[in-house]
Design an enzyme around this catalytic site. Structure first.
Site, PDB file in Angstrom:
ATOM      1  N   GLU A 280       0.826  -1.206   0.000  1.00  0.00           N
ATOM      2  CA  GLU A 280       0.000   0.000   0.000  1.00  0.00           C
ATOM      3  C   GLU A 280       0.860   1.256   0.000  1.00  0.00           C
ATOM      4  OE1 GLU A 280      -3.372   0.006  -0.412  1.00  0.00           O
ATOM      5  OE2 GLU A 280      -2.914  -2.095  -0.795  1.00  0.00           O
ATOM      6  N   TRP A 283       1.786   1.720  -3.491  1.00  0.00           N
ATOM      7  CA  TRP A 283       0.719   2.276  -4.344  1.00  0.00           C
ATOM      8  C   TRP A 283       0.759   3.803  -4.258  1.00  0.00           C
ATOM      9  CZ3 TRP A 283      -2.327   1.361  -8.288  1.00  0.00           C
ATOM     10  CH2 TRP A 283      -3.360   2.270  -8.561  1.00  0.00           C
ATOM     11  N   TRP A 311     -20.880   9.837 -20.617  1.00  0.00           N
ATOM     12  CA  TRP A 311     -21.305  10.067 -19.240  1.00  0.00           C
ATOM     13  C   TRP A 311     -22.727  10.617 -19.201  1.00  0.00           C
ATOM     14  CZ3 TRP A 311     -18.158   7.722 -16.153  1.00  0.00           C
ATOM     15  CH2 TRP A 311     -16.790   7.671 -16.420  1.00  0.00           C
ATOM     16  N   ASN A 346     -10.803   2.173   2.721  1.00  0.00           N
ATOM     17  CA  ASN A 346     -10.367   2.049   1.336  1.00  0.00           C
ATOM     18  C   ASN A 346     -11.270   1.147   0.505  1.00  0.00           C
ATOM     19  OD1 ASN A 346      -8.264   2.621  -0.743  1.00  0.00           O
ATOM     20  ND2 ASN A 346      -8.070   0.401  -0.693  1.00  0.00           N
ATOM     21  N   TRP A 364     -16.009  10.442 -13.568  1.00  0.00           N
ATOM     22  CA  TRP A 364     -15.167  10.205 -12.401  1.00  0.00           C
ATOM     23  C   TRP A 364     -14.594  11.489 -11.830  1.00  0.00           C
ATOM     24  CZ3 TRP A 364     -10.175  11.920 -12.531  1.00  0.00           C
ATOM     25  CH2 TRP A 364      -9.576  12.115 -13.784  1.00  0.00           C
ATOM     26  N   TRP A 387      -9.222   7.187  -8.413  1.00  0.00           N
ATOM     27  CA  TRP A 387     -10.488   7.366  -9.132  1.00  0.00           C
ATOM     28  C   TRP A 387     -10.362   6.864 -10.565  1.00  0.00           C
ATOM     29  CZ3 TRP A 387     -15.471   8.480  -8.132  1.00  0.00           C
ATOM     30  CH2 TRP A 387     -15.786   8.855  -6.815  1.00  0.00           C
TER      31      TRP A 387
END
Length: 480
Positions: A280, A283, A311, A346, A364, A387
């Site tokens: 993590e 990341w 969208w 998360n 998004w 995202w």
């Protein structure tokens, strides 16, 4: 340092609000010089303006750091305005021999720092930048072709093969030079007052360096064991909650990594749990490396194929999502946790993002912007990268057809409904088998629980199965 040259070093603090493991501060004092510490509130002149929750955290973190500096005999100088004018003026006011800062990695800040460095050097001052934010600089981790990685797993594998420096202690010889008068932190109005919506944030967090240490210690003692297996369970406490401390530099990734490795070596953390937690951290590294290579990460699709995605524009659905009133309990619990505490688990972040993007078909960027305003850990790299990962438009993205089912996700990761009950008290009396799909419960079950759909809790704003098919059809249209 020769007695004839008492000129101080100016340390410009940014996203590194701490005294320990602060390479800019350590570099400033290495020559024996006294220091002047300064923070400049840019307010979005060159960078993205902070959201409300992040501004609250910043105010608390600056107050904590100011107290720590005062306890050591110094003053944290606060200024509001354009750093391009303020930093040279401060350097002139204190006759700084050198100016130190820790590097930042998005394009406007890089440009700002480069221009400032040239201007300060032209004025005869030494400027030194340091790495106090990342385990590895973005230009140091490259693929076999010499370019940046676009997939997380090979990036993490390559990065973890590189050495990482040990954390630096707080300087033991910290001396402060006379500092110019500071602006009053209260005049910056970082804390909301009309209305004061930050009660839940105050009850949840202790921003600052001491709070970061306490949070890390608690996690290593109570949360790391079982992390690999239970980190996806929002009803449990197997998460670190270190993200806002890392975001504002109240703690460094080097400190977190070293403490994790120490716990593993001491046998208080299992290798599997430690490895998953370190993944993590990487990341976060990957997200910053993406931001460095792709400066428009928060505003443009990493994969341009998504520029043609169809969208929808449904303000009612978006508003219901923001308020935690979608009728899907795991989604609503997450959005209410976010509003109350400025943070969200998360796994639930992925669930609510998938719902907004793929069920409601909202761009998004709208969700990323809402998180930017409401998260205490709103990060210029992690937030948009994550995202885009959920949207399918990002680097190493989740396949677009991976559409989270909010019912089965709730049943799997909140099996007893404890998380939902915590944040949606109006559903607290529902049994576990009904709490993630109350619309399917029998009338007498709802009645005993005091739930009236459409009154005490909303009906679902959309049908997930239908929305899923619609999303997949839109995706097929851009596959080419």
């Amino acid at each position: 340092m020769p007695a004839s040259d008492p000129r101080p070093a100016l340390v410009w603090l940014r996203d590194d609000l701490r005294l320990a493991d602060n390479p800019a501060l350590t570099g400033a004092v290495e020559g024996g010089r006294p220091v002047v510490l300064a923070y400049v509130l840019d307010e979005g002149r060159q960078t993205r303006p902070l959201g409300g929750a992040a501004r609250w955290w910043l105010g608390r973190a600056l107050a904590d750091l100011s107290r720590a500096v005062a306890a050591r005999g110094g003053t944290l100088v606060l200024r509001r305005g354009d750093p391009a004018a303020i930093i040279p003026a401060l350097a002139e006011a204190v006759d700084a021999e050198s100016i130190h800062w820790n590097r930042r990695y998005d394009a406007p800040q890089i440009a700002q720092d480069a221009a400032l460095k040239e201007a300060l050097k032209a004025a005869g001052r030494t400027v030194k930048s340091h790495n106090g934010t990342l385990l590895h600089e973005p230009w140091t981790v490259k693929n076999q072709s010499g370019g940046p990685f676009k997939v997380y797993t090979p990036f993490a594998r390559a990065a973890q093969q590189q050495p990482v420096r040990a954390p630096l202690p707080e300087p033991s010889t910290l001396r402060f030079a006379p500092a110019p008068a500071s602006e009053a932190l209260a005049d910056w109005h970082l804390t909301p007052s009309a209305p004061d919506w930050a009660g839940g944030l105050r009850a949840t967090w202790q921003p600052g360096e001491d709070g970061a240490r306490a949070t890390l210690t608690r996690f290593l003692k109570e949360g790391l064991a079982g992390y690999a297996e239970n980190r996806d369970r929002p009803d449990l406490e197997n998460v670190s909650r270190l993200s806002p401390y890392l975001r504002f530099g109240n703690i460094s990734p080097h400190q977190v990594l070293a403490a994790t490795r120490h716990a593993e070596a001491a046998g208080t953390a299992g290798a599997k749990d430690a490895a998953k937690f370190v993944a993590e951290l990487y990341w976060r590294e990957f997200s910053y490396h993406l931001l460095y290579q792709f400066p428009t990460l928060a505003s443009a699709n990493f994969n341009p194929r998504f520029d043609g995605f169809g969208w929808a524009s449904n303000a009612a659905h978006e508003r219901a999502w923001q308020r935690g009133r979608t009728g899907y309990p795991i989604v609503d619990a997450g959005m209410r946790q976010l509003w109350q505490t400025g943070w969200m688990h998360n796994r639930v972040r992925m669930i609510v993002a998938s719902f907004l993007i793929k069920d409601a078909l909202v761009d998004w960027r709208r969700g990323e912007d809402w998180f930017w305003d409401t998260l205490v850990d709103a990060c210029p790299a992690n937030n948009p990268a994550s995202w885009q990962w959920v949207a399918g438009s990002g680097a190493d993205a989740a396949p677009y057809f991976r559409i989270f089912n909010p019912i089965t996700q709730g049943e799997k990761f909140d099996p007893d409904g404890a998380y939902v009950r915590r944040y949606i008290p109006e559903l607290a009396r529902l049994p576990a088998e009904a709490i993630h799909k109350p619309w399917a419960a029998k009338p007498d079950v709802l009645r005993r629980a005091g739930v009236t759909l459409g009154l005490t809790y909303p009906h679902p704003i959309l049908d997930h199965a239908t929305a899923r098919e619609r999303a997949l059809a839109r995706y097929e249209a851009i596959r080419g």
